[in-house]
Motif scaffolding. Sequence first.
Motif, PDB file in Angstrom:
ATOM      1  N   GLU A   1       0.858  -1.183   0.000  1.00 43.20           N
ATOM      2  CA  GLU A   1       0.000   0.000   0.000  1.00 43.20           C
ATOM      3  C   GLU A   1       0.893   1.231   0.000  1.00 43.20           C
ATOM      4  O   GLU A   1       1.973   1.237   0.589  1.00 43.20           O
ATOM      5  N   CYS A   2       0.432   2.270  -0.685  1.00 41.20           N
ATOM      6  CA  CYS A   2       1.219   3.503  -0.746  1.00 41.20           C
ATOM      7  C   CYS A   2       0.687   4.548   0.222  1.00 41.20           C
ATOM      8  O   CYS A   2       1.315   5.590   0.424  1.00 41.20           O
ATOM      9  N   SER A   3      -0.458   4.291   0.818  1.00 40.43           N
ATOM     10  CA  SER A   3      -1.005   5.147   1.863  1.00 40.43           C
ATOM     11  C   SER A   3      -1.896   4.274   2.741  1.00 40.43           C
ATOM     12  O   SER A   3      -2.344   3.205   2.307  1.00 40.43           O
ATOM     13  N   PRO A   4      -2.139   4.701   3.963  1.00 40.09           N
ATOM     14  CA  PRO A   4      -2.846   3.836   4.913  1.00 40.09           C
ATOM     15  C   PRO A   4      -4.189   3.335   4.381  1.00 40.09           C
ATOM     16  O   PRO A   4      -4.977   4.096   3.802  1.00 40.09           O
ATOM     17  N   ARG A   5      -4.413   2.035   4.549  1.00 41.49           N
ATOM     18  CA  ARG A   5      -5.676   1.332   4.266  1.00 41.49           C
ATOM     19  C   ARG A   5      -5.911   1.076   2.784  1.00 41.49           C
ATOM     20  O   ARG A   5      -6.920   0.474   2.431  1.00 41.49           O
ATOM     21  N   ARG A   6      -5.010   1.496   1.898  1.00 46.78           N
ATOM     22  CA  ARG A   6      -5.234   1.313   0.470  1.00 46.78           C
ATOM     23  C   ARG A   6      -4.477   0.079  -0.011  1.00 46.78           C
ATOM     24  O   ARG A   6      -3.371   0.161  -0.538  1.00 46.78           O
TER      25      ARG A   6
ATOM     26  N   LEU B   1      -6.546  -4.993  -6.678  1.00 48.28           N
ATOM     27  CA  LEU B   1      -6.028  -3.629  -6.673  1.00 48.28           C
ATOM     28  C   LEU B   1      -6.936  -2.648  -5.943  1.00 48.28           C
ATOM     29  O   LEU B   1      -8.156  -2.814  -5.884  1.00 48.28           O
ATOM     30  N   ALA B   2      -6.312  -1.598  -5.437  1.00 46.25           N
ATOM     31  CA  ALA B   2      -7.027  -0.492  -4.807  1.00 46.25           C
ATOM     32  C   ALA B   2      -7.341   0.595  -5.826  1.00 46.25           C
ATOM     33  O   ALA B   2      -6.709   0.694  -6.882  1.00 46.25           O
ATOM     34  N   ASP B   3      -8.361   1.377  -5.534  1.00 48.75           N
ATOM     35  CA  ASP B   3      -8.517   2.741  -6.070  1.00 48.75           C
ATOM     36  C   ASP B   3      -8.813   2.843  -7.556  1.00 48.75           C
ATOM     37  O   ASP B   3      -8.622   3.908  -8.142  1.00 48.75           O
ATOM     38  N   GLU B   4      -9.321   1.810  -8.200  1.00 51.22           N
ATOM     39  CA  GLU B   4      -9.613   1.948  -9.632  1.00 51.22           C
ATOM     40  C   GLU B   4     -10.679   3.004  -9.883  1.00 51.22           C
ATOM     41  O   GLU B   4     -10.631   3.712 -10.891  1.00 51.22           O
ATOM     42  N   GLU B   5     -11.648   3.118  -8.969  1.00 48.20           N
ATOM     43  CA  GLU B   5     -12.797   3.984  -9.218  1.00 48.20           C
ATOM     44  C   GLU B   5     -12.432   5.461  -9.287  1.00 48.20           C
ATOM     45  O   GLU B   5     -13.186   6.256  -9.863  1.00 48.20           O
ATOM     46  N   THR B   6     -11.325   5.863  -8.709  1.00 48.77           N
ATOM     47  CA  THR B   6     -10.912   7.267  -8.819  1.00 48.77           C
ATOM     48  C   THR B   6      -9.549   7.409  -9.497  1.00 48.77           C
ATOM     49  O   THR B   6      -8.804   8.347  -9.217  1.00 48.77           O
ATOM     50  N   GLY B   7      -9.212   6.475 -10.374  1.00 46.44           N
ATOM     51  CA  GLY B   7      -8.045   6.653 -11.220  1.00 46.44           C
ATOM     52  C   GLY B   7      -6.864   5.750 -10.928  1.00 46.44           C
ATOM     53  O   GLY B   7      -5.950   5.648 -11.745  1.00 46.44           O
ATOM     54  N   GLY B   8      -6.813   5.124  -9.752  1.00 44.15           N
ATOM     55  CA  GLY B   8      -5.752   4.156  -9.489  1.00 44.15           C
ATOM     56  C   GLY B   8      -4.486   4.699  -8.897  1.00 44.15           C
ATOM     57  O   GLY B   8      -3.455   4.001  -8.893  1.00 44.15           O
ATOM     58  N   ASP B   9      -4.498   5.938  -8.369  1.00 38.79           N
ATOM     59  CA  ASP B   9      -3.267   6.479  -7.778  1.00 38.79           C
ATOM     60  C   ASP B   9      -2.758   5.614  -6.634  1.00 38.79           C
ATOM     61  O   ASP B   9      -1.542   5.539  -6.378  1.00 38.79           O
ATOM     62  N   HIS B  10      -3.658   4.965  -5.900  1.00 40.18           N
ATOM     63  CA  HIS B  10      -3.262   4.103  -4.781  1.00 40.18           C
ATOM     64  C   HIS B  10      -3.196   2.635  -5.196  1.00 40.18           C
ATOM     65  O   HIS B  10      -2.905   1.777  -4.355  1.00 40.18           O
ATOM     66  N   GLY B  11      -3.463   2.366  -6.468  1.00 42.22           N
ATOM     67  CA  GLY B  11      -3.504   0.993  -6.946  1.00 42.22           C
ATOM     68  C   GLY B  11      -2.614   0.783  -8.149  1.00 42.22           C
ATOM     69  O   GLY B  11      -1.390   0.735  -8.040  1.00 42.22           O
ATOM     70  N   ALA B  12      -3.217   0.665  -9.341  1.00 40.14           N
ATOM     71  CA  ALA B  12      -2.455   0.337 -10.543  1.00 40.14           C
ATOM     72  C   ALA B  12      -1.373   1.366 -10.848  1.00 40.14           C
ATOM     73  O   ALA B  12      -0.240   1.011 -11.189  1.00 40.14           O
ATOM     74  N   ARG B  13      -1.692   2.646 -10.743  1.00 46.33           N
ATOM     75  CA  ARG B  13      -0.685   3.671 -11.039  1.00 46.33           C
ATOM     76  C   ARG B  13       0.492   3.576 -10.069  1.00 46.33           C
ATOM     77  O   ARG B  13       1.652   3.702 -10.476  1.00 46.33           O
ATOM     78  N   PHE B  14       0.200   3.381  -8.802  1.00 45.67           N
ATOM     79  CA  PHE B  14       1.243   3.230  -7.792  1.00 45.67           C
ATOM     80  C   PHE B  14       2.133   2.032  -8.110  1.00 45.67           C
ATOM     81  O   PHE B  14       3.369   2.120  -8.076  1.00 45.67           O
ATOM     82  N   LEU B  15       1.536   0.898  -8.444  1.00 42.96           N
ATOM     83  CA  LEU B  15       2.320  -0.309  -8.700  1.00 42.96           C
ATOM     84  C   LEU B  15       3.141  -0.192  -9.983  1.00 42.96           C
ATOM     85  O   LEU B  15       4.305  -0.616 -10.029  1.00 42.96           O
ATOM     86  N   VAL B  16       2.559   0.378 -11.019  1.00 43.71           N
ATOM     87  CA  VAL B  16       3.290   0.543 -12.278  1.00 43.71           C
ATOM     88  C   VAL B  16       4.465   1.500 -12.095  1.00 43.71           C
ATOM     89  O   VAL B  16       5.548   1.300 -12.649  1.00 43.71           O
ATOM     90  N   ARG B  17       4.254   2.515 -11.266  1.00 40.71           N
ATOM     91  CA  ARG B  17       5.315   3.510 -11.048  1.00 40.71           C
ATOM     92  C   ARG B  17       6.395   3.004 -10.107  1.00 40.71           C
ATOM     93  O   ARG B  17       7.593   3.175 -10.371  1.00 40.71           O
ATOM     94  N   GLU B  18       5.993   2.374  -9.000  1.00 40.77           N
ATOM     95  CA  GLU B  18       6.945   2.024  -7.943  1.00 40.77           C
ATOM     96  C   GLU B  18       7.386   0.558  -7.958  1.00 40.77           C
ATOM     97  O   GLU B  18       8.449   0.227  -7.432  1.00 40.77           O
ATOM     98  N   HIS B  19       6.574  -0.330  -8.535  1.00 41.45           N
ATOM     99  CA  HIS B  19       6.875  -1.762  -8.472  1.00 41.45           C
ATOM    100  C   HIS B  19       6.650  -2.450  -9.820  1.00 41.45           C
ATOM    101  O   HIS B  19       5.983  -3.493  -9.885  1.00 41.45           O
ATOM    102  N   PRO B  20       7.196  -1.908 -10.905  1.00 47.90           N
ATOM    103  CA  PRO B  20       6.946  -2.518 -12.217  1.00 47.90           C
ATOM    104  C   PRO B  20       7.491  -3.943 -12.333  1.00 47.90           C
ATOM    105  O   PRO B  20       7.001  -4.730 -13.144  1.00 47.90           O
ATOM    106  N   GLY B  21       8.483  -4.286 -11.498  1.00 49.85           N
ATOM    107  CA  GLY B  21       9.047  -5.627 -11.560  1.00 49.85           C
ATOM    108  C   GLY B  21       8.048  -6.724 -11.229  1.00 49.85           C
ATOM    109  O   GLY B  21       8.247  -7.893 -11.617  1.00 49.85           O
ATOM    110  N   LEU B  22       6.973  -6.373 -10.516  1.00 45.80           N
ATOM    111  CA  LEU B  22       5.944  -7.367 -10.212  1.00 45.80           C
ATOM    112  C   LEU B  22       5.298  -7.923 -11.478  1.00 45.80           C
ATOM    113  O   LEU B  22       4.757  -9.029 -11.465  1.00 45.80           O
TER     114      LEU B  22
END
Length: 433
Positions: A53-58, A143-164
């Motif tokens: 998670e990139c922020s609490p509870r996400r 994943l978290a946060d798809e409904e508001t754009g994915g900043d806490h979900g897909a975008r976070f993972l693609v940006r910070e953890h692409p190796g996954l």
Amino acid sequence: MTLLEDETVRMCAELIRIDTSNLGDGDGPGERAAAERIMEWLGEAGLSPTYLECSPRRGNVILRVSGTTPGLPALLVHGHLDVVPADPRDWTMPPFAGEVANGWVWGRGAVDMKHMDAMMVALVRDMARTGLRPRRDLVFAWLADEETGGDHGARFLVREHPGLFEGCAEAIGEVGGYSLTIGSDLRLYLVETAQKGLAWIRMSVEGQAGHGSLPHPGNAVTELAAAVSRIGAHTWPQRLTPTTRRMLREICLACEVPFDEDDIDGVLGKLGPIARFIGASLRHVANPTRFHAGYATNVVPEIAVAEIDGRFLPGLKDDFLETVDRLAGPRVSSRHIDDEDAVEVPFDTPLVEAMLASLQVEDPRGRVVPYCLSAGTDNRTFHRLGIHGYGFVPLRLPPEVDFAAMFHGVDERVPESALRFGVRVLRHLLSTY
């Protein structure tokens, strides 16, 4: 496969009971509780997923299942855990009760998209229990946060953890794979191969403040209101992309309606209720959604601000933006507050062929048809990694069900039989492709 199917229904209902409403701006309960429940289910099967998670509870959960054939590209299978809010006063059954009644699983997220989340968990547990191995690596992502754009979900993972997602060439996710019945016993399963791009635009006009009792020809509110009215009232022309052209050809063939690219309205007029579903994918859309100005009734404000939700067709972003600027006029200043490129991926691929083969094991007369989603999903974010995403959550639905209306709708629900059908199809697809 009774245990697999029973677990899918049970887990879908249980995930619905965990309120993961996404209120935007970091508000809401978050996805952690649902993510932790998925971690527990996977742990019971002897699996060791990754939690991030990139922020609490996400919460985000990732699990890679190794395939038997080295060298094959990996397949990403993803679903999101958040849901849009629901007001219980509007619902027949409480939206977070997860009721299974009269052959349906009821509740917020039953369609968007805890049904797929449950299928994914049940399938991974089935693989661990039976020893079933896929041909290629499978990367499962809840994943978290798809409904508001994915900043806490897909975008976070693609940006910070692409190796996954190393080695992933294709993905399957939401908003596709469900059936539309044509005639008495022919079903088209819509595979989403394109998504409109997103342009959220904040527009403003600045003028001179003044007393409301005096003439004010430079009124910022008047100028901006006129611009917003022009944009909102504009009739966008129909434009066919490779996906929508193929979609119309396939649907016309199934409905035995001649396809005439020069008379799309005439074609749509012969397709019946399915035409409403198709319509939004044939043109740009620009909807004014917010307008604010001023602080007192007797003061002409010096600035007025409006926001536009723009959705543009693949390959036609410049056409869309140039038209919006022209309609707005020279006094209007614009800046983009969110942007996502449109995506379009091939339909004639081995993955789509495997989808069709898996569907026809359960529905021999079923066909697959590509379509363009008028909104967007996390597939658009994973496209940044070069991953070709497809909307495919297979569901065989009763002919009378308006499934598209269930997304974000009141009394959201999914047929229990469709869940059982879907997990059987996915099991076949993921074990053979």
